[in-house]
Design a protein around this motif. Sequence first.
Motif, short mmCIF file in Angstrom:
data_model
loop_
_atom_site.label_atom_id
_atom_site.label_comp_id
_atom_site.label_asym_id
_atom_site.label_seq_id
_atom_site.Cartn_x
_atom_site.Cartn_y
_atom_site.Cartn_z
N ASN A 409 45.49 41.29 25.64
CA ASN A 409 44.47 41.00 26.66
C ASN A 409 45.05 41.04 28.06
O ASN A 409 44.39 41.48 29.01
N GLU A 410 46.30 40.59 28.21
CA GLU A 410 46.92 40.53 29.54
C GLU A 410 47.13 41.94 30.10
O GLU A 410 46.80 42.23 31.25
N THR A 411 47.68 42.83 29.26
CA THR A 411 47.91 44.22 29.71
C THR A 411 46.58 44.92 29.99
O THR A 411 46.44 45.63 30.99
N ALA A 412 45.61 44.69 29.11
CA ALA A 412 44.28 45.29 29.30
C ALA A 412 43.68 44.82 30.62
O ALA A 412 43.11 45.63 31.37
N LEU A 413 43.83 43.53 30.92
CA LEU A 413 43.27 42.96 32.15
C LEU A 413 43.89 43.61 33.38
O LEU A 413 43.20 43.89 34.36
N GLN A 414 45.19 43.85 33.33
CA GLN A 414 45.87 44.48 34.47
C GLN A 414 45.30 45.86 34.75
O GLN A 414 45.01 46.22 35.90
N TYR A 415 45.14 46.65 33.69
CA TYR A 415 44.60 48.01 33.86
C TYR A 415 43.14 47.97 34.33
O TYR A 415 42.73 48.76 35.18
N PHE A 416 42.35 47.05 33.74
CA PHE A 416 40.95 46.93 34.14
C PHE A 416 40.83 46.56 35.63
O PHE A 416 39.99 47.11 36.34
N LYS A 417 41.68 45.63 36.08
CA LYS A 417 41.64 45.21 37.49
C LYS A 417 41.99 46.36 38.42
O LYS A 417 41.33 46.57 39.45
N LYS A 418 43.04 47.10 38.07
CA LYS A 418 43.43 48.24 38.91
C LYS A 418 42.30 49.26 39.01
O LYS A 418 41.99 49.75 40.10
N ALA A 419 41.68 49.57 37.87
CA ALA A 419 40.60 50.55 37.87
C ALA A 419 39.37 50.03 38.60
O ALA A 419 38.73 50.77 39.36
N ALA A 420 39.03 48.74 38.38
CA ALA A 420 37.85 48.16 39.02
C ALA A 420 38.03 48.10 40.53
O ALA A 420 37.07 48.34 41.29
N ASP A 421 39.24 47.81 41.00
CA ASP A 421 39.51 47.77 42.44
C ASP A 421 39.30 49.14 43.09
O ASP A 421 39.03 49.24 44.28
N MET A 422 39.43 50.19 42.27
CA MET A 422 39.23 51.55 42.77
C MET A 422 37.79 52.01 42.58
O MET A 422 37.46 53.18 42.78
N GLY A 423 36.92 51.07 42.15
CA GLY A 423 35.50 51.37 41.99
C GLY A 423 35.15 52.10 40.71
O GLY A 423 34.06 52.66 40.59
N ASN A 424 36.04 52.08 39.72
CA ASN A 424 35.78 52.79 38.47
C ASN A 424 34.84 51.97 37.58
O ASN A 424 35.13 50.81 37.29
N PRO A 425 33.72 52.54 37.11
CA PRO A 425 32.76 51.78 36.31
C PRO A 425 33.30 51.35 34.95
O PRO A 425 32.93 50.30 34.43
N ARG A 439 38.91 36.82 27.75
CA ARG A 439 40.07 37.56 27.27
C ARG A 439 41.10 37.68 28.39
O ARG A 439 41.01 38.53 29.25
N GLY A 440 42.05 36.78 28.38
CA GLY A 440 43.10 36.79 29.40
C GLY A 440 42.72 36.05 30.66
O GLY A 440 43.55 35.88 31.56
N VAL A 441 41.45 35.64 30.78
CA VAL A 441 40.96 34.88 31.93
C VAL A 441 39.98 33.82 31.42
O VAL A 441 39.44 33.97 30.32
N PRO A 442 39.73 32.77 32.22
CA PRO A 442 38.71 31.80 31.81
C PRO A 442 37.32 32.45 31.78
O PRO A 442 37.04 33.37 32.54
N VAL A 443 36.47 31.98 30.88
CA VAL A 443 35.10 32.51 30.78
C VAL A 443 34.36 32.26 32.09
O VAL A 443 34.37 31.15 32.61
N ASN A 444 33.75 33.31 32.61
CA ASN A 444 32.99 33.19 33.87
C ASN A 444 31.81 34.16 33.80
O ASN A 444 31.95 35.35 34.08
N TYR A 445 30.64 33.62 33.40
CA TYR A 445 29.47 34.46 33.22
C TYR A 445 29.01 35.10 34.51
O TYR A 445 28.50 36.23 34.52
N GLU A 446 29.19 34.39 35.63
CA GLU A 446 28.74 34.92 36.91
C GLU A 446 29.51 36.18 37.28
O GLU A 446 28.93 37.19 37.69
N LEU A 447 30.85 36.13 37.11
CA LEU A 447 31.67 37.30 37.41
C LEU A 447 31.41 38.42 36.40
O LEU A 447 31.40 39.61 36.77
N ALA A 448 31.20 38.04 35.15
CA ALA A 448 30.90 39.05 34.12
C ALA A 448 29.63 39.81 34.49
O ALA A 448 29.59 41.05 34.44
N LEU A 449 28.59 39.07 34.89
CA LEU A 449 27.32 39.69 35.28
C LEU A 449 27.52 40.61 36.48
O LEU A 449 26.98 41.72 36.51
N LYS A 450 28.31 40.16 37.42
CA LYS A 450 28.56 40.93 38.64
C LYS A 450 29.21 42.29 38.30
O LYS A 450 28.79 43.34 38.79
N TYR A 451 30.24 42.25 37.46
CA TYR A 451 30.95 43.49 37.13
C TYR A 451 30.09 44.42 36.25
O TYR A 451 30.14 45.64 36.41
#
Length: 770
Positions: A409-425, A439-451
């Motif tokens: 989850n940690e490695t996946a999160l790193q890649y997801f963050k890098k891609a998301a910061d570049m605007g990748n859907p 998964r690798g972060v605390p549950v946050n429905y608000e942020l999940a909905l946003k992304y």
Amino acid sequence: MSLLDEEGNQDESLESKTLSAEDQVKDHSTGTRVVAGQIFLESGKSDSQSENEENFHSQEEEKENSLEELNSLEMSNLLNKDLEEAEIQSPVLTAIGGTADGEPCHFPFLFMEKEYAECTADGREDGRLWCATTYDYKKDQKWGFCESEEQSNKRRQMQEAEDVYQIGMKILNESSKKAQKKVAYQYLLKAADMNHTKAMEKVSYALLFGDYLKQNIQSSKELFEKLTEEGSPKGQMALGFLYASGLGVNSSQAKALVYYTFGALGGNLIAHMILGYRYWAGIGVLQSCESALTHYRLVANHVASDISLTGGTVVQRIRLADEVENPGMASGMLEEDLIQYYQFLAEKGDVQAQVGLGQLHLHGGRGVEQNHQRAFEYFNQAANAGNSHAMAFLGKMYSEGSDVVPQSNETALQYFKKAADMGNPVGQSGLGMAYLYGRGVPVNYELALKYFQKAAEQGWVDGQLQLGSMYYNGIGVKKDYKQALKYFNLASQGGHILAFYNLAQMHATGTGVMRSCHTAVELFKNVCERGRWSERLMTAYNSYKDGDSNSAVVQYLLLAEQGYEVAQSNAAFILDQKEASIVGENETYPRALLHWNRAASQGYTVARIKLGDYHFYGFGTDVDYETAFIHYRLASEQQHSAQAMFNLGYMHEKGLGIKQDIHLAKRFYDMAAEASPDAQVPVFLALCKLGVIYSLQYIREINIREVFSHIDMDQLLGPEWDLYLMTIIALLLGTIIAYRQRQHQAIPRPAGLRPAVPQQEPPPEHQPPQ
């Protein structure tokens, strides 16, 4: 691993098979819940309760937890009680032979300073099981066999068969070379000869399809009959298929239905799928949407539970008829040369080629086998070059985990963050999943909905699916079935299997929409056709391309039974071309007609036109112009087929199956020319022919003598018209005579006269004699 190797996992028994059909697929007029994008049924909630559920969410969770605890305690008590009863009721083993013949075995007993709670073969070279009748064997030397010699031989034979089977399966699973797989099947053949059930299942299907063994329908039938006697659901389903298709046996739809039903009761998913299609189309049974829904939903539940974040393999639907009639048309397959070209570009550092090849190897399809190792390598190269899409897919691979990429989850999160910061859907959707499930972060429905919203706005299907799930389940937002339906529909347009599944559940239960059994069945059918067994479409296609039409037609026939329209049309095409020698020559057209009919009922235009052709020419049926006309008209009206319009024009022109009408014929010819540019040349020729026929018909209808009798030459040309005519004739004669005289003067001199001297004389030796 070949498709045949995976069949053990594809149609294994359902966990819910002990439930009755009514309990398995009971219609709930209530809401359902979505977990990881997949809807699960819940009972006992009305729509009005669902609206007020948010106010009592925590209370309901506590109740559910307490109920779960009570249920688990109750189940454990029942289990202990059952175990105690089983211990009490279990038969006492009696020693056979030895030093204590007829005495009961004593468990545990002590032998070689080790306690045994069951019979053992330790201490014996022949492997026979024995037990002691007192606790201390060394002290009392009281013992006997736990089995007769016949039972012992049978047990050892089965153990030997199991060992041979495991060797064969190990070679089969670990090798991708055809030669090695053939060796593996020799081991499986040996195990099958020793009556090993799983080995017999593998071998029987290999003989049926010609996979790594020579195709032998009769031998496969004998094995299926043997398996059926032993109660094997796979054997029952396959025997049903043989009776349905008339391969190796006389065709009998009644027997096929019986065997399919037994296979389904045993939990065979393919049998459930076949029954679902039969009830949906009314083949051999009364048409019943609800029965079809029962079977299709069971299979769809299994298929949906297998769907991962990567989306599974891609289903290739290649029509043989379209390939032949339109050779230039792309079939969706990538040529080997093109793949090598992309590989060359990827090796040279082309990022787009790396990402494209990575996706092809991740999902498989288009002639490329699924290979996570190569997918990971290509994505890694592109990610190192800064490609956001590759980073996001690496995140998906780490999030999912596989034999190649360890779950992290940690490695996946790193890649997801890098891609998301570049605007990748894709990265945004992956980050939303991380916040939704912690998964690798605390549950946050608000942020999940946003992304998820960000990903959905860019048209990414995973984002749309998860957004629909949040609205459906009321997670982080107010529950809104209309919004859920909207996003599920958007995701389904992108081809996401879980979106089809969720929409099917909503239409089946009437949640957020009017309940529609027909729509639910069509959606569930779509999901079922994405199961792993769909890979056989490609193996059948490859068999056909390799020239093995017999193997291809059997595979297509089984898939046709499951309701695949493309398999029905391909099986009909092979039969139509008379390329399958396993089907008798007198049976090819009737069987082809059957499958053209099934494909046409699912909306395939070419199949509908073929039905018209078969009735027009009398292939597999009697010549019936009226029926042919009906099929052509359906193809014309429903699918706007230029070929059908042209055929209707011809039938109107000739008066075949309909009253002759040249005006309607011209109308249909014109419509065909408008519908397709390819029809313009044949339509032009047909119209020319029609014009000639119309002119001849007009002339035939009028009386020429009457026309001339009504003509008054004195009134038309004047009273001296005969003098004018004679003058014209005299002028024509004079012209002809003058022309002939000039022609006579131009005749060359006769031979013997001296020829004209050439401009350049030849050398003396070549001069003609004087």
